[in-house]
Motif scaffolding. Structure first.
Motif, PDB file in Angstrom:
ATOM      1  N   ILE A 138       0.847  -1.201   0.000  1.00 58.80           N
ATOM      2  CA  ILE A 138       0.000   0.000   0.000  1.00 58.80           C
ATOM      3  C   ILE A 138       0.880   1.248   0.000  1.00 58.80           C
ATOM      4  N   GLY A 139       1.958   1.207   0.803  1.00 58.02           N
ATOM      5  CA  GLY A 139       2.886   2.338   0.860  1.00 58.02           C
ATOM      6  C   GLY A 139       3.560   2.593  -0.482  1.00 58.02           C
ATOM      7  N   LEU A 140       3.988   1.517  -1.160  1.00 57.33           N
ATOM      8  CA  LEU A 140       4.623   1.681  -2.472  1.00 57.33           C
ATOM      9  C   LEU A 140       3.648   2.301  -3.486  1.00 57.33           C
ATOM     10  N   HIS A 141       2.406   1.865  -3.422  1.00 55.21           N
ATOM     11  CA  HIS A 141       1.402   2.429  -4.324  1.00 55.21           C
ATOM     12  C   HIS A 141       1.201   3.920  -4.042  1.00 55.21           C
ATOM     13  N   MET A 142       1.124   4.277  -2.763  1.00 53.57           N
ATOM     14  CA  MET A 142       0.923   5.683  -2.396  1.00 53.57           C
ATOM     15  C   MET A 142       2.154   6.517  -2.749  1.00 53.57           C
ATOM     16  N   ALA A 143       3.354   5.909  -2.622  1.00 49.35           N
ATOM     17  CA  ALA A 143       4.585   6.654  -2.920  1.00 49.35           C
ATOM     18  C   ALA A 143       4.685   7.052  -4.386  1.00 49.35           C
ATOM     19  N   GLY A 144       3.917   6.387  -5.255  1.00 50.47           N
ATOM     20  CA  GLY A 144       3.947   6.724  -6.668  1.00 50.47           C
ATOM     21  C   GLY A 144       2.890   7.728  -7.087  1.00 50.47           C
ATOM     22  N   ARG A 145       2.115   8.230  -6.119  1.00 49.28           N
ATOM     23  CA  ARG A 145       1.068   9.201  -6.451  1.00 49.28           C
ATOM     24  C   ARG A 145       1.648  10.603  -6.651  1.00 49.28           C
ATOM     25  N   ARG A 146       0.857  11.492  -7.219  1.00 48.49           N
ATOM     26  CA  ARG A 146       1.346  12.827  -7.534  1.00 48.49           C
ATOM     27  C   ARG A 146       1.360  13.748  -6.320  1.00 48.49           C
ATOM     28  N   THR A 147       0.424  13.558  -5.406  1.00 52.57           N
ATOM     29  CA  THR A 147       0.304  14.465  -4.262  1.00 52.57           C
ATOM     30  C   THR A 147       1.451  14.236  -3.284  1.00 52.57           C
ATOM     31  N   ARG A 148       2.135  15.315  -2.918  1.00 53.44           N
ATOM     32  CA  ARG A 148       3.316  15.182  -2.063  1.00 53.44           C
ATOM     33  C   ARG A 148       3.005  14.572  -0.693  1.00 53.44           C
ATOM     34  N   PRO A 149       1.958  15.019   0.023  1.00 49.51           N
ATOM     35  CA  PRO A 149       1.667  14.392   1.329  1.00 49.51           C
ATOM     36  C   PRO A 149       1.386  12.896   1.215  1.00 49.51           C
ATOM     37  N   VAL A 150       0.679  12.496   0.134  1.00 49.21           N
ATOM     38  CA  VAL A 150       0.381  11.075  -0.059  1.00 49.21           C
ATOM     39  C   VAL A 150       1.670  10.297  -0.310  1.00 49.21           C
ATOM     40  N   ARG A 151       2.567  10.875  -1.130  1.00 52.21           N
ATOM     41  CA  ARG A 151       3.864  10.207  -1.380  1.00 52.21           C
ATOM     42  C   ARG A 151       4.648  10.061  -0.089  1.00 52.21           C
ATOM     43  N   ALA A 152       4.654  11.116   0.725  1.00 49.91           N
ATOM     44  CA  ALA A 152       5.399  11.070   1.993  1.00 49.91           C
ATOM     45  C   ALA A 152       4.824  10.006   2.918  1.00 49.91           C
ATOM     46  N   LEU A 153       3.491   9.917   2.985  1.00 53.15           N
ATOM     47  CA  LEU A 153       2.851   8.898   3.817  1.00 53.15           C
ATOM     48  C   LEU A 153       3.185   7.505   3.313  1.00 53.15           C
ATOM     49  N   GLY A 154       3.181   7.339   1.988  1.00 50.26           N
ATOM     50  CA  GLY A 154       3.514   6.038   1.413  1.00 50.26           C
ATOM     51  C   GLY A 154       4.932   5.610   1.754  1.00 50.26           C
ATOM     52  N   ARG A 155       5.891   6.554   1.605  1.00 52.25           N
ATOM     53  CA  ARG A 155       7.277   6.211   1.957  1.00 52.25           C
ATOM     54  C   ARG A 155       7.402   5.890   3.448  1.00 52.25           C
ATOM     55  N   GLY A 156       6.629   6.605   4.264  1.00 55.03           N
ATOM     56  CA  GLY A 156       6.657   6.339   5.702  1.00 55.03           C
ATOM     57  C   GLY A 156       6.147   4.941   6.018  1.00 55.03           C
TER      58      GLY A 156
END
Length: 311
Positions: free
Chosen positions: A199-217
């Motif tokens: 789920i994090g990897l999927h979110m890390a590939g999104r355009r929105t910066r907060p979503v990417r940061a949450l995904g990497r976290g």
């Protein structure tokens, strides 16, 4: 005809009211019984993710599903009929069976602690690598279902102890509801945990910066989460198993250990402002100490004594 129809409608209305009352009884009993089993549920949810880790991502959810199906089978095909037979013919056996299950949890948790500090753990890892992926998956699933059988047995026995005075039909309904709902809840949470990194990897590939940061976290947090769950699961096994044994001793009038645990809880509950929290933590910690002592004694009896006799 009208009078006959009216009588039939009255009968249907009466049956409907009776069925609704029975459903209310079942739901009320299930809610009360399920709340008593929360500790074992936490244990189950913390222990199970480890069985699905180490496989390719496409196999994680199928493994969780296989374990969940095994859990449903354990509860509904084996434990539910067994619990009802106990309730009908040997209600006195519920507490001893609970204590035996608690002792097993203590034993398994103590073994995990010893294995964590044992050099033999590396040898076991090498043995696992020698297995094919399919064989290893089957081994992990079988081990998870065996552990679930004990944990599910504890859940059903705790629930049974709380509805033992109800009619047999209400007991059966309550135990079935508890078994189904808790299994769905546990394995739903387990599925989310094991897919957290994906789920994090999927979110890390999104355009929105907060979503990417949450995904990497989420990705970075996964190893720490699994380590924490291992610790929590082991601690919960000791706390739950020790607590069951303490309550069983109290049931049989052996009050020395229960009084010590209760005394520690009362003393810690005196903390201003956080008394309920510290009181519960002290009770859980004292129960875990009892569990560690019981588990250690069983480990010695199972592993060390046979070795000495062999020499």
């Amino acid at each position: 005809m009208p009078s006959g129809l009216a009588a039939l409608l009255d009968d249907i209305a009466g049956i409907t009211k009776l069925a609704a009352a029975s459903l209310d009884d079942v739901s009320g009993a299930a809610g009360k019984a399920g709340s008593k089993a929360v500790g074992v549920v936490v244990d189950d949810a913390a222990v199970t993710p480890g069985y699905a880790m180490g496989f390719t991502p496409d196999r994680e959810l199928p493994i969780v599903w296989k374990i969940a199906v095994g859990s449903f089978r354990n509860k509904l095909l084996f434990l539910l009929p067994g619990a009802l037979l106990l309730s009908a013919f040997a209600p006195w056996a519920v507490t001893p069976i609970l204590m035996l299950g608690g002792a097993y949890l203590c034993f398994e948790a103590t073994e995990k602690i010893i294995e964590a500090f044992s050099p033999d753990a590396e040898g076991e890892a090498v043995e696992e690598l020698a297995l094919s992926s399919k064989d290893l998956e089957a081994q992990k699933v079988a081990g998870a279902i065996r552990t679930d059988l004990i944990l599910s047995g504890e859940i059903m026995a705790i629930a049974l102890a709380d509805v033992a005075e109800r009619p047999l039909a209400v007991q059966a309904g309550a135990l079935a509801v508890v078994g189904v709902l808790l299994t769905i809840a546990v394995y739903g949470v387990v599925g989310l945990i094991v897919k957290m990194d994906d789920i994090g990897l999927h979110m890390a590939g999104r355009r929105t910066r907060p979503v990417r940061a949450l995904g990497r976290g989420l990705v970075r947090a996964m190893p720490l989460t699994m380590e924490a769950l291992t610790v929590i699961g082991t601690a919960a096994m000791l706390w739950v198993g020790g607590g069951i044994i303490v309550h069983g001793l109290e049931h049989f009038g052996l009050d020395a250990v229960p009084h010590m645990v209760e005394g520690a809880s009362h003393w810690a509950a005196g903390a201003p402002g956080v008394g309920p929290v510290t009181g519960w933590m002290a009770m859980a910690a004292a129960s875990a100490v009892v569990g560690l002592i019981i588990g250690g004694a069983i480990v010695v009896a199972v592993h060390l004594l046979p070795r000495r006799k062999a020499h």
